[in-house]
Design a protein around this motif. Structure first.
Motif, PDB file in Angstrom:
ATOM      1  N   ASN A 117       0.846  -1.195   0.000  1.00 35.13           N
ATOM      2  CA  ASN A 117       0.000   0.000   0.000  1.00 35.13           C
ATOM      3  C   ASN A 117       0.880   1.243   0.000  1.00 35.13           C
ATOM      4  O   ASN A 117       0.820   2.081   0.887  1.00 35.13           O
ATOM      5  CB  ASN A 117      -0.927  -0.017   1.220  1.00 35.13           C
ATOM      6  CG  ASN A 117      -2.041   1.006   1.098  1.00 35.13           C
ATOM      7  OD1 ASN A 117      -2.364   1.448   0.001  1.00 35.13           O
ATOM      8  ND2 ASN A 117      -2.607   1.398   2.210  1.00 35.13           N
ATOM      9  N   LYS A 152       0.333  -6.275   3.465  1.00 34.58           N
ATOM     10  CA  LYS A 152      -0.789  -5.345   3.282  1.00 34.58           C
ATOM     11  C   LYS A 152      -1.283  -4.826   4.631  1.00 34.58           C
ATOM     12  O   LYS A 152      -1.482  -3.638   4.821  1.00 34.58           O
ATOM     13  CB  LYS A 152      -1.923  -6.038   2.531  1.00 34.58           C
ATOM     14  CG  LYS A 152      -3.078  -5.110   2.154  1.00 34.58           C
ATOM     15  CD  LYS A 152      -4.092  -5.835   1.305  1.00 34.58           C
ATOM     16  CE  LYS A 152      -5.260  -4.956   0.943  1.00 34.58           C
ATOM     17  NZ  LYS A 152      -4.916  -3.851   0.067  1.00 34.58           N
ATOM     18  N   SER A 159      -6.772   1.818   8.583  1.00 40.01           N
ATOM     19  CA  SER A 159      -7.197   1.486   7.214  1.00 40.01           C
ATOM     20  C   SER A 159      -8.650   1.029   7.162  1.00 40.01           C
ATOM     21  O   SER A 159      -9.257   1.003   6.093  1.00 40.01           O
ATOM     22  CB  SER A 159      -6.305   0.377   6.656  1.00 40.01           C
ATOM     23  OG  SER A 159      -6.389  -0.773   7.470  1.00 40.01           O
TER      24      SER A 159
END
Length: 603
Positions: A24, A111, A245
């Motif tokens: 990311n 991630k 997130s």
């Protein structure tokens, strides 16, 4: 020019940034913009409170410039800036959070791990996910010298004097070949819209023609009417201020007018912040006065038990130069805090009633912290008790105190509970046998914090709470039974000696041969464990051994009248009862030897 080596922890972090956390990469821009916003916040505050800074006339803004051919991206601000010493302190070391905590929190999933970056105050270093070299040129207001910091993320950095016309900071990234996408107008715009739309300062993008275009709304979202905001606006702003997130679980947006005018926007996350149970946790609420950032380090803005909450308090009636000491004693802030707590607890209650599954997910994450409020916030104690979830001897999953009361047997006058740290041991505790036979439900308090919190709760909605481990037996065994087992009890007392405080016959057991309990003046097992975790020396109180005269073991002992067997039984039964209560056995080898002798005799 001076060369410096990074702090060891920063080296570890840079290695992770460059080699592991690639999934990311775009969040590097979010982090640089967030840092620029913080620098602007600090200078805005000084402009309003310190005479020396009042003449500064540069507009507060963030400017992004990219060059496709040179593969560079520059983020500039007109904020507080840094000198050479501050560059070493801010860019060469990690102070508050420490990379150690960051590294300990990694999951191995790139991630997921990349989402942790902002939570640890290490956002600047995310630049190295996309850059082979980073240059920082910075100048403080009222100082003539500018300074340049350069590193290729290889373990060292250089600092030298530089030229910079205006105060503020320029961060230039020399992009890697696989990160060229970030030197483009559409990509930068999409990232800013996604993460930084409501940064309260204008963000300008200089396009390929050299024209400046504002690419964010630059609105203090918390001051906008709810009617102008969509769910997505709230969610994006939450991610911006929390570095999370995931979407938030819920939010509470309030504007108060009248004698007291203020705005609050509080968020409850779905997952517990990493530092929730750390002594040096970072408060999640920022204080503004008339849109001017004051502090994000004040732990008094909300009670400690709500430290998982993220958000904003913006007051109209506080002085801009309010000090830390004034904050702690300020009547206006106390009123805002009081109203905020009621709003947050009210929203949690709505969630409990409307979406049980979501609330249970929240409680598994933040319930232990919430429970702390029961003994620290007397005013909201009843509201907090309504929000508590507990396990039960009679059902799977969670139950509330209200639901327990609704299931109480006719004639039952108390809410019964059993406390310990292992749910499985509690569910199989001999102390439950009598209650199961009578069809009475018992709550199981298995959180570490329960031992401190729940003894302060003497009743709920007029119904007393009672720990079944402390229940005095109603009536003793009959005189005939006492006489019948007197010799066995005497022999066991003689054998166990100082290992027990007393041995007595009991009617509370239906199947098990024995159970250990503690004198009401001694700390129970759960409290002993809590006190030790707090670093206190707790002499282990001697248990009381209660034996079940109806159990087959003791019935057969009467028939055998074998002193050797009675001695072995005394030790084995005590050790088994201690294990069932979650206590350690003093001598495992001795326990095994005695058990083997008894098995051999039985065969």
């Amino acid at each position: 020019m001076s060369k410096h080596e990074f702090q060891t922890e920063v080296n570890q972090l840079l290695h992770l940034m460059i080699h592991s956390l690639y999934s990311n990469k775009e969040i590097f821009l979010r982090e640089l913009i967030s840092n620029a916003s913080d620098a602007l916040d600090k200078l805005e505050f000084l402009k309003l409170t310190d005479e020396k800074y009042k003449e500064l006339d540069l507009p507060s803004k963030i400017v992004i410039v990219f060059d496709k051919d040179k593969k560079t991206l520059t983020v500039s601000d007109t904020g507080i800036g840094m000198n050479d010493e501050e560059m070493v302190e801010n860019l060469g070391t990690i102070a508050r959070s420490g990379t150690k905590s960051f590294i300990e929190s990694l999951t191995g999933d790139a991630k997921k791990d990349s989402h942790l970056i902002g939570q640890f105050g290490v956002g600047f270093y995310s630049s190295f996910m996309v850059a082979e070299k980073v240059e920082v040129v910075s100048r403080k207001p009222l100082e003539e010298k500018a300074w340049k910091w350069v590193s290729e993320g290889n373990g060292e950095y250089e600092i030298e004097e530089a030229q910079k016309e205006d105060y503020g900071t320029d961060i230039t990234l020399h992009l890697r070949d696989d990160a060229e996408e970030f030197a483009s107008e559409w990509r930068i715009k999409s990232i800013v819209e996604k993460y930084s739309n409501h940064i309260p300062f204008p963000i300008y993008l200089v396009n390929e023609k050299g024209e400046e275009e504002q690419i964010n709304k630059a609105s203090a979202l918390w001051r906008l009417p709810k009617s102008e905001l969509k769910e997505e606006d709230y969610k994006e702003f939450y991610k911006q201020i929390s570095h999370d997130s995931e979407d938030p679980l819920l939010w509470v947006h309030t504007r108060a007018e009248g004698t007291l005018e203020y705005y609050t926007l509080f968020y409850v996350p779905k997952k517990a912040p990493i530092d929730l149970f750390r002594v040096d946790y970072q408060p999640g609420v920022k204080l503004y006065v008339k849109r001017v950032f004051i502090t994000d380090e004040d732990r008094e803005l909300l009670p400690t038990y709500l430290r998982f909450v993220r958000g904003i308090i913006d007051a109209e009636d506080l002085p801009l130069n309010v000090s830390r000491e004034m904050l702690q004693e300020n009547v206006i802030l106390a009123k805002i805090k009081k109203a905020g707590v009621k709003k947050i607890l009210g929203e949690l209650k709505k969630l409990l009633e409307k979406d049980r599954e979501a609330y249970e997910g929240f409680f598994k994450e933040m319930g232990k912290a919430l429970k702390e409020g029961i003994y620290s916030d007397f005013e909201n104690k009843d509201a907090l008790l309504d929000l508590m979830l507990f396990k039960s001897s009679e059902k799977e999953g969670y139950t509330t105190l209200k639901e327990y009361k609704a299931r109480m047997k006719e004639g039952q006058e108390k809410i019964f509970y059993l406390m310990g740290e292992d749910e499985n041991l509690l569910r199989h505790s001999p102390l439950l046998e009598k209650y199961r036979e009578e069809g009475i439900e018992v709550l199981l308090f298995d959180d570490e914090v329960d031992a401190i919190v729940m003894p302060t709760v003497t009743e709920y909605d007029g119904t007393p709470l009672e720990n079944i481990a402390n229940v005095e037996e109603e009536g003793e065994v009959g005189e005939e039974t006492k006489e019948k087992f007197a010799s066995i009890v005497a022999a066991m007392k003689a054998e166990l000696g100082e290992n027990v405080k007393d041995i007595r016959l009991t009617k509370r057991l239906k199947e098990s041969p024995a159970v250990v309990v503690f004198d009401k003046n001694d700390p129970d097992i759960a409290m002993q464990q809590i006190l030790r975790q707090m670093g206190q020396e707790v002499p282990t109180p001697k248990p009381i051994l209660e034996i079940n005269p109806d159990n087959e073991i003791f019935q057969k002992l009467l028939e055998k009248n074998d002193e050797t067997v009675t001695r072995d039984i005394a030790h084995v039964v005590l050790d088994e009862a201690k294990m069932a209560a979650g206590l350690e056995v003093d001598d495992i080898a001795d326990f095994n030897a005695r058990l083997n002798r008894l098995i051999a005799k039985a065969i």
